[in-house]
Design a protein around this motif. Structure first.
Motif, mmCIF file in Angstrom:
data_model
loop_
_atom_site.group_PDB
_atom_site.id
_atom_site.type_symbol
_atom_site.label_atom_id
_atom_site.label_comp_id
_atom_site.label_asym_id
_atom_site.label_seq_id
_atom_site.Cartn_x
_atom_site.Cartn_y
_atom_site.Cartn_z
ATOM 1 N N THR A 1 -6.060 2.497 -5.774
ATOM 2 C CA THR A 1 -6.313 3.041 -4.446
ATOM 3 C C THR A 1 -5.800 4.477 -4.320
ATOM 4 O O THR A 1 -6.481 5.343 -3.779
ATOM 5 N N ARG B 1 -13.334 7.932 0.884
ATOM 6 C CA ARG B 1 -13.613 7.451 -0.477
ATOM 7 C C ARG B 1 -13.214 5.990 -0.669
ATOM 8 O O ARG B 1 -13.558 5.383 -1.671
ATOM 9 N N LEU B 2 -12.453 5.437 0.284
ATOM 10 C CA LEU B 2 -11.954 4.067 0.130
ATOM 11 C C LEU B 2 -12.818 3.024 0.839
ATOM 12 O O LEU B 2 -12.562 1.833 0.741
ATOM 13 N N GLU C 1 -23.014 8.185 -5.570
ATOM 14 C CA GLU C 1 -21.833 8.546 -6.346
ATOM 15 C C GLU C 1 -21.212 9.760 -5.666
ATOM 16 O O GLU C 1 -21.890 10.739 -5.406
ATOM 17 N N ASP C 2 -19.917 9.672 -5.408
ATOM 18 C CA ASP C 2 -19.305 10.854 -4.790
ATOM 19 C C ASP C 2 -18.790 11.778 -5.878
ATOM 20 O O ASP C 2 -18.304 11.358 -6.900
ATOM 21 N N ILE D 1 0.841 -1.204 0.000
ATOM 22 C CA ILE D 1 0.000 0.000 0.000
ATOM 23 C C ILE D 1 0.872 1.249 0.000
ATOM 24 O O ILE D 1 1.979 1.258 0.542
ATOM 25 N N LEU E 1 -18.550 -6.896 -5.586
ATOM 26 C CA LEU E 1 -19.549 -6.098 -6.270
ATOM 27 C C LEU E 1 -19.572 -4.723 -5.652
ATOM 28 O O LEU E 1 -19.535 -4.593 -4.441
ATOM 29 N N PRO E 2 -19.658 -3.705 -6.468
ATOM 30 C CA PRO E 2 -19.699 -2.356 -5.924
ATOM 31 C C PRO E 2 -20.908 -2.206 -5.017
ATOM 32 O O PRO E 2 -22.005 -2.649 -5.363
ATOM 33 N N ALA F 1 -3.427 -2.569 -7.970
ATOM 34 C CA ALA F 1 -4.322 -2.293 -6.832
ATOM 35 C C ALA F 1 -3.881 -1.032 -6.092
ATOM 36 O O ALA F 1 -4.710 -0.256 -5.611
ATOM 37 N N ARG G 1 -5.288 -6.458 7.028
ATOM 38 C CA ARG G 1 -5.058 -7.129 5.742
ATOM 39 C C ARG G 1 -5.409 -8.612 5.853
ATOM 40 O O ARG G 1 -6.117 -9.166 5.031
ATOM 41 N N PRO H 1 -25.574 -12.986 3.425
ATOM 42 C CA PRO H 1 -24.408 -13.796 3.100
ATOM 43 C C PRO H 1 -23.145 -12.952 2.921
ATOM 44 O O PRO H 1 -22.064 -13.489 2.718
ATOM 45 N N LEU I 1 -8.302 -8.347 -4.009
ATOM 46 C CA LEU I 1 -7.037 -7.634 -3.798
ATOM 47 C C LEU I 1 -7.232 -6.116 -3.769
ATOM 48 O O LEU I 1 -6.694 -5.419 -2.895
ATOM 49 N N VAL I 2 -8.036 -5.597 -4.707
ATOM 50 C CA VAL I 2 -8.244 -4.141 -4.753
ATOM 51 C C VAL I 2 -9.004 -3.684 -3.504
ATOM 52 O O VAL I 2 -8.652 -2.677 -2.878
ATOM 53 N N MET J 1 -33.125 -3.597 5.696
ATOM 54 C CA MET J 1 -33.107 -4.492 6.858
ATOM 55 C C MET J 1 -31.681 -4.610 7.373
ATOM 56 O O MET J 1 -30.797 -5.101 6.679
ATOM 57 N N THR K 1 -6.656 -3.674 -0.588
ATOM 58 C CA THR K 1 -5.706 -2.566 -0.652
ATOM 59 C C THR K 1 -6.379 -1.256 -0.258
ATOM 60 O O THR K 1 -5.818 -0.457 0.493
ATOM 61 N N LYS K 2 -7.622 -1.055 -0.745
ATOM 62 C CA LYS K 2 -8.343 0.163 -0.388
ATOM 63 C C LYS K 2 -8.569 0.237 1.119
ATOM 64 O O LYS K 2 -8.332 1.260 1.749
ATOM 65 N N VAL L 1 -6.999 -1.379 3.615
ATOM 66 C CA VAL L 1 -5.780 -1.252 4.416
ATOM 67 C C VAL L 1 -5.222 0.174 4.303
ATOM 68 O O VAL L 1 -4.720 0.730 5.283
ATOM 69 N N THR L 2 -5.356 0.772 3.125
ATOM 70 C CA THR L 2 -4.872 2.144 2.962
ATOM 71 C C THR L 2 -5.697 3.106 3.821
ATOM 72 O O THR L 2 -5.152 3.972 4.506
#
Lengths: 141, 299, 148
Positions: free
Chosen positions: A97, C114-115, C146-147, A62, C140-141, A93, C28, C73, C38-39, C1, C42-43, C45-46
């Motif tokens: 980020t 934003r992350l 939307e920012d 990161i 899935l997003p 990634a 992490r 789920p 992974l993405v 809910m 990373t977001k 953890v950042t």
């Protein structure tokens, strides 16, 4: 990464390849290490005929705003001493980020990997980036 | 006092139904095995259907004993949620709608109530009535649990398919050594742009690309949000050492961009994919020229 | 809910930059185990790195509480960063891009927001600060505004 609390690592190794310095950042980077690196580098550039600095971050999980600031500052200090800095090997990634975070590091040239970065120094067509805009990292609309 | 007497009565009925379900588990499951829902799902053997039925009766018994007859979140249902979900999914695969599945669950009610009434000396008496009512409420709740599970699975399926569709719809093409392109077709929302960004960056690594072309010929409109997504993708590619070119900006879109005051900043833009490719080739020192005609002066 | 419920909470101290590294590692690992891509990892953890550093530098140290979330789920992580520092006087200003009282780039709080999918600040001048964020494992997003 062992997952156990490790002793505070000391320094990031700096490798000299002719007039180019190669810095390889790896895994967890403590804030104090990053600051130490910044100091070491400034010292090295000032005291030897360094014309280029390659920072390899392919091993970095990161990059947050702190490390982003350190990297940007290394580049602008190096530029003041007539050395160019290239940031190499950022992972997808990490790039996604950083952009979402609002850091696009506009003053810092980048390369896919170390090999490309070194080639950029040899062939020289690396356009000098615009003047460092430290305060303006959020240049997204 | 009227109220608490009624409470006591329904509490008694719930307990009684719980007990009945435990004691008559086998008989109920045997009857359910012949009902459409179990018969059509468990086609391998009848025993399988009976076992599945027993599990459901068990769960209902737990729920009844806990007194939460009309609570779809009662912990008793937890053990059979997965099983009910699989059963409903199996019916859905053969073309049943959620409403039809719910109807099949409702059919389980009658055999159980008939058995229940048989437990009482007077099947039409007050006690029998009270218990039948409790069982009816409980079976209604079971129907809701099945519907909820079905709908949630539907949502998950839709979300999964949506993601797959996104991935299929955003191919990254290698145009030349070191040049990749994504032809974007359709609306570029946040979800889509995330997928585009990830696929493009992965392709930059895989193809060791220096240039990435984002072709928006097929994007119907560019508003400030779409422009922001494009700028993010361009910025991320640059961080990885690749230059992005946005191509396919039709005159109408160019007008909108100017009209909205969107600043594409320093992004390189070209009107067509071909122009963008030519630019990327030229930047790498590659010149594409027509072959010298045969018989031309070779001085 | 809102059917989220907790299954175990971990508390980690934030008192030094070694702790920051430890917190990042723990988050992490937890995110990877919950199936974050992974993405997404990373977001998250950042964001955690930004917020933990905020706790350390502006709050004078504190702790983070990590809780696993279940919503149907879908699995997620909630992280609450708490300090007893001076608090944030003007939250709106602190959430502005480029605003900084320290040595960073001023992207810490606004960037971290934003992350992640959920973000909340509770702070009073002199009363410490708690910043709570949540992120979901689904690739899935998440349906969110939307920012701009």
């Amino acid at each position: 990464m062992t997952g156990s609390r490790r002793a505070h690592p000391s320094r990031v190794p700096v490798l000299a390849l002719g007039a180019t310095l190669l810095i390889t950042l790896q895994g967890e980077l403590h804030d104090s290490m990053a600051e130490q690196l910044q100091e070491d580098l400034t010292h090295r550039i000032a005291h030897s005929p360094v014309t280029g600095v390659v920072i390899d971050i392919s091993g970095v999980d990161i990059v947050d705003s702190f490390l982003g600031r350190v990297l940007a500052e290394i580049a602008s200090h190096a530029r003041l001493m007539a050395a160019r800095t290239i940031l190499a090997g950022m992972r997808p990634a990490v790039a996604i980020t950083l952009v979402e975070l609002g850091l696009t590091l506009p003053g810092l040239p980048t390369a896919l990997d170390v090999e490309r970065a070194l080639a950029m120094f040899e062939h020289g067509p690396c356009p000098d980036p615009p003047h460092p805009r430290r305060a303006n990292h959020a240049d997204l609309p | 006092m009227q109220v608490s007497e009624q409470d006591a009565a329904s509490e008694w009925a719930a307990r009684k139904v719980g007990e009945f379900l435990r004691v008559r588990q086998e008989q109920i499951a045997q009857r359910w095995a012949d009902a459409e829902l179990f018969r059509t799902v468990f086609t391998v053997s009848r025993d399988e259907a009976v076992e599945a039925g027993k599990a459901v009766v068990d769960a209902l018994s737990d729920v009844a004993s806990s007194g939460r007859l009309d609570d779809i979140t009662a912990p008793g249902f937890q053990t059979v949620r997965d099983q009910l979900g699989r059963m409903a999914a199996s019916r859905a695969r053969t073309g049943s709608t959620p409403a039809q599945v719910a109807g099949e669950v409702a059919e389980l009610h009658q055999p159980a109530v008939t058995l229940l009434r048989g437990e009482f000396p007077d099947p039409a008496g007050d006690q029998a009535q009270e218990c039948a009512l409790a069982l009816t409420v409980l079976m209604g709740t079971l129907r809701l649990v099945v519907m909820e599970t079905t709908l949630r699975q539907g949502d998950e399926l839709i979300a999964r398919q949506r993601l797959q569709l996104l991935e299929v719809a955003t191919p990254v093409i290698k145009l030349w050594d070191g040049i990749v392109a994504v032809p974007l077709i359709g609306t570029l929302d946040s979800a889509r742009s995330q997928v585009v960004m990830e696929s493009l960056l992965d392709a930059i690594v895989a193809e060791r690309a220096r240039y990435a072309i984002l072709d928006i010929t097929g994007v119907p409109t560019v508003d400030s949000l779409v422009a922001q997504h494009l700028m993010k993708t361009v910025a991320a590619a640059r961080l990885m050492g690749a230059e992005c070119i946005v191509s396919g900006i039709r005159p109408a879109i160019a007008q909108t961009i100017v009209h909205l005051g969107i600043d594409l900043g320093t992004v390189v833009t070209r009107s067509s994919l071909a122009d963008a490719l030519a630019y990327a080739l030229r930047q790498q020192g590659i010149v594409v020229a027509p072959r010298t005609p045969v018989g031309a002066n070779l001085s | 809910m809102q059917t989220s419920h907790d299954t175990g909470t971990i508390r980690l101290p934030i008192g030094s930059d070694t702790d920051l590294a430890w917190v990042r590692q723990q988050v992490r690992q937890a995110a990877a185990e919950l199936g974050f891509g992974l993405v997404q990892q990373t977001k998250l953890v950042t964001a955690v790195s930004e917020l933990a550093r905020n706790t350390l530098i502006h709050g004078g140290g504190g702790q983070v509480e990590m809780t696993v979330l279940h919503q149907g789920p879908v699995l997620g992580l909630r992280l609450a960063f708490t300090d007893d520092g001076p608090g944030i006087r003007d939250i709106e200003q602190a959430m502005t891009d480029g605003y900084t009282t320290g040595s960073g780039l001023g992207m810490g709080l606004s960037g971290a927001k934003r992350l992640v999918q959920e973000f909340g600040i509770d702070s009073r001048p002199g009363g410490g600060t708690t910043i709570t964020v949540a992120a979901w494992a689904t690739g899935l997003p998440h349906p969110r505004a939307e920012d701009g």
